[in-house]
Scaffold this motif. Structure first.
Motif, PDB file in Angstrom:
ATOM      1  N   SER A  38       0.826  -1.194   0.000  1.00 30.39           N
ATOM      2  CA  SER A  38       0.000   0.000   0.000  1.00 30.39           C
ATOM      3  C   SER A  38       0.868   1.255   0.000  1.00 30.39           C
ATOM      4  CB  SER A  38      -0.909   0.005   1.228  1.00 30.39           C
ATOM      5  OG  SER A  38      -1.636   1.207   1.316  1.00 30.39           O
ATOM      6  N   ASP A  39       0.367   2.291  -0.643  1.00 36.64           N
ATOM      7  CA  ASP A  39       1.042   3.592  -0.579  1.00 36.64           C
ATOM      8  C   ASP A  39       0.821   4.257   0.773  1.00 36.64           C
ATOM      9  OD1 ASP A  39       1.908   3.373  -3.194  1.00 36.64           O
ATOM     10  OD2 ASP A  39       0.139   4.379  -4.014  1.00 36.64           O
ATOM     11  N   HIS A  40      -0.131   3.731   1.547  1.00 35.98           N
ATOM     12  CA  HIS A  40      -0.499   4.340   2.825  1.00 35.98           C
ATOM     13  C   HIS A  40       0.044   3.489   3.965  1.00 35.98           C
ATOM     14  CE1 HIS A  40      -3.260   6.814   0.530  1.00 35.98           C
ATOM     15  NE2 HIS A  40      -3.729   5.718  -0.026  1.00 35.98           N
ATOM     16  N   ILE A  41       0.916   4.064   4.766  1.00 37.23           N
ATOM     17  CA  ILE A  41       1.426   3.377   5.945  1.00 37.23           C
ATOM     18  C   ILE A  41       0.923   4.127   7.182  1.00 37.23           C
ATOM     19  CG2 ILE A  41       3.626   4.642   5.914  1.00 37.23           C
ATOM     20  CD1 ILE A  41       4.904   1.990   6.973  1.00 37.23           C
ATOM     21  N   VAL A  42       0.406   3.387   8.134  1.00 37.65           N
ATOM     22  CA  VAL A  42      -0.047   3.987   9.385  1.00 37.65           C
ATOM     23  C   VAL A  42       1.117   3.880  10.363  1.00 37.65           C
ATOM     24  CG1 VAL A  42      -1.730   3.901  11.253  1.00 37.65           C
ATOM     25  CG2 VAL A  42      -2.432   3.316   8.928  1.00 37.65           C
ATOM     26  N   ASP A  43       1.712   5.016  10.686  1.00 34.46           N
ATOM     27  CA  ASP A  43       2.890   4.991  11.544  1.00 34.46           C
ATOM     28  C   ASP A  43       2.627   5.759  12.843  1.00 34.46           C
ATOM     29  OD1 ASP A  43       2.830   7.549  10.572  1.00 34.46           O
ATOM     30  OD2 ASP A  43       4.878   7.571   9.818  1.00 34.46           O
ATOM     31  N   ASN A  44       3.652   5.840  13.642  1.00 41.08           N
ATOM     32  CA  ASN A  44       3.588   6.528  14.938  1.00 41.08           C
ATOM     33  C   ASN A  44       2.488   5.958  15.842  1.00 41.08           C
ATOM     34  OD1 ASN A  44       4.744   8.410  16.677  1.00 41.08           O
ATOM     35  ND2 ASN A  44       3.171   9.919  16.235  1.00 41.08           N
ATOM     36  N   ILE A  45       2.344   4.639  15.826  1.00 41.96           N
ATOM     37  CA  ILE A  45       1.417   3.961  16.739  1.00 41.96           C
ATOM     38  C   ILE A  45       2.177   3.729  18.047  1.00 41.96           C
ATOM     39  CG2 ILE A  45      -0.016   1.926  17.116  1.00 41.96           C
ATOM     40  CD1 ILE A  45       0.071   1.563  14.001  1.00 41.96           C
ATOM     41  N   VAL A  46       1.832   4.492  19.070  1.00 43.72           N
ATOM     42  CA  VAL A  46       2.576   4.454  20.333  1.00 43.72           C
ATOM     43  C   VAL A  46       1.950   3.434  21.278  1.00 43.72           C
ATOM     44  CG1 VAL A  46       3.318   5.800  22.326  1.00 43.72           C
ATOM     45  CG2 VAL A  46       3.254   6.858  20.058  1.00 43.72           C
TER      46      VAL A  46
END
Length: 194
Positions: free
Chosen positions: A98-106
């Motif tokens: 995917s071009d969309h990455i969900v990051d900064n999941i703390v």
């Protein structure tokens, strides 16, 4: 001047589909593991999970799953971790990410439980006793509760101790004809403790 054409070749498939974005990520922690859960992304075959490394200032690939959750184990207690999730799809033998990455999941792991929680025998009087325990480093403090087994294990907060260096608390107004029970919770750097 005559135009001739051959018969058609074998066909090939062309896809314009790509996996969508992961949504609604939730985090659940224990003292040595973190479980990430999410909703399915459109067109996804599976999901890739990454962890942020503060030393390299980059995400490291941890692995992939076809489930809608991943449990990451063997973590340190009372520690902050940062994750990212990205959907992928398999097309033939090709992996399309995917071009969309969900990051900064703390996510914070919870502190270890207090060990050696007991009553100091030398402190016992007819109306008081001192509760003692081993120190846990890096926590914000401790909470002392009394609890009543006969009242469906009702917990009552009796003290909030705002320092990891405190390793004792004296309870007063005890009744020599009754047994009072206590438990201790650790306060850490996260809102996820129960």
């Amino acid at each position: 001047g005559t135009y001739y054409k051959s018969s058609a070749s074998a066909y090939t498939k062309v896809s314009v589909l790509s996996p969508g974005k992961v949504s609604n990520v939730t985090v659940k922690s224990s003292n040595n593991s973190v479980t990430l859960s999410w909703e399915a992304a459109p067109n996804a075959t599976g999901y890739q999970v990454y962890r942020y490394n503060e030393t390299t200032e980059a995400y490291s690939y941890l692995g992939k799953t076809t489930e809608l959750s991943a449990t990451l184990k063997n973590l340190k207690p009372n520690t902050k971790y940062i994750y990212a999730i990205r959907a992928y799809m398999l097309y033939g033998g090709t992996t399309i990410v995917s071009d969309h990455i969900v990051d900064n999941i703390v996510a914070y792991t919870t502190p270890d439980a207090v060990s050696a929680f007991a009553v100091d025998p030398a402190s016992i009087t007819t109306t008081s006793a001192r509760l003692v325990w081993n120190k846990l480093s890096g926590v914000s403090g401790y909470e002392i509760y009394s609890y009543d087994e006969e009242a469906a294990y009702t917990y009552t907060l009796i003290a909030r101790l705002p320092s990891d260096s405190i390793t004792g608390y004296t309870v007063d107004f005890l009744n020599s004809s009754e047994i009072t029970k206590y438990c201790i919770y650790v306060s850490g750097n996260t809102r996820q403790y129960q």
